[in-house]
Design an enzyme around this catalytic site. Structure first.
Site: not given
Ligand code: DGL
Length: 246
Positions: A70-72, A180
């Site tokens: 997850c990038n976040s 993302c």
């Molecule tokens: N999969 C999440 C990321 O890579 C994005 C989805 C989210 O906002 O939870 O940031």
């Protein structure tokens, strides 16, 4: 070797797909925090708190490494994860930047970063790219892409209209960081808007990074995948069957 793969929801399965393809692990424990997705609109402290809870979850499984697909989470919580986890931790942002560096040596190249609000607001991709000498960087947070992907709309009118909305006025980049883990599922449509751009995918980037940084290489063994979710695990399993096939 056993890996824990963590995402806010189903998006991290795009990283699992790459890990399965390269057969890096005997076993993958996937945890999607589906009860609290999306993370990308939440603040830093909340994302850190949720991520530390995921560490507690993975402590039950004797994993060798936790991969935050997850990038976040990678944007806001990676230092806290590294400080608190009793196993190795990898995010996806550093791998993405290194993958880009390998593919695009020209430091004047135009780089477009696409990510959630959390990822873009953290400025982490931009900071790392600048440290590597890239100067021509644009960041964009197309927030509606996440629910559209969750809805399974990987092509068609709705996606096209939303892409036109976000990409209007954005000049052709040389490379796009899909910052993302939901976005690889719509990468073909993104490429239609920016046909000359090289796309950087977190899954492929992390495979390269795990080898370079941790010496984790192809095992040639089949991987056993165990799926867990904080809400509606059957839905996660359905999505996994669909996305991970072939
Ligand atoms: N999969 C999440 C990321 O890579 C994005 C989805 C989210 O906002 O939870 O940031």
């Amino acid at each position: 070797m056993r890996a824990g793969v963590y995402d806010s929801g189903v998006g991290g399965l795009t990283v699992v797909k790459s890990l399965l393809e390269y057969k890096l692990f005997d076993e993958i424990i996937y945890f999607g925090d589906t009860a609290r997705v999306p993370y990308g609109v939440k603040d830093k402290n909340t994302i850190i708190r949720y991520s530390l809870e995921a560490v507690e979850f993975f402590k039950n499984f004797d994993i060798d490494i936790m991969i935050t697909a997850c990038n976040s989470v990678s944007a806001y919580a990676i230092d806290e994860l590294k400080a608190n986890a009793p196993f190795k931790v990898s995010g996806v942002i550093e791998p993405g930047v290194l993958a880009l560096k390998n593919k695009i040596p020209n430091k004047d190249a135009k780089i477009l970063i696409l990510g959630t609000n959390a990822t873009i607001n953290s400025g982490k991709y931009e900071r790392l790219l600048k440290e590597h000498g890239y100067k021509n960087i644009e960041s964009l947070s197309p927030s509606l892409f996440v629910p559209i992907v969750e809805e399974g709309l990987f092509s068609g009118k709705v996606l096209k209209t939303v892409m036109e909305h976000y990409f209007d006025g954005v000049s052709q980049p040389d490379a796009i960081i899909l910052g993302c883990t939901h976005f690889p599922l719509i990468s073909r449509q993104i490429h239609k808007f920016f046909p000359k751009a090289i796309l950087i995918h977190s899954g492929e980037a992390v495979v390269e990074f795990l080898e370079d940084e941790f010496g984790i290489t192809e095992t040639h063994l089949n991987t056993e995948l165990k799926l867990f979710a904080s809400e509606n695990p059957d839905k996660l399993k359905e999505v996994a069957n669909e996305w991970l096939k072939n």
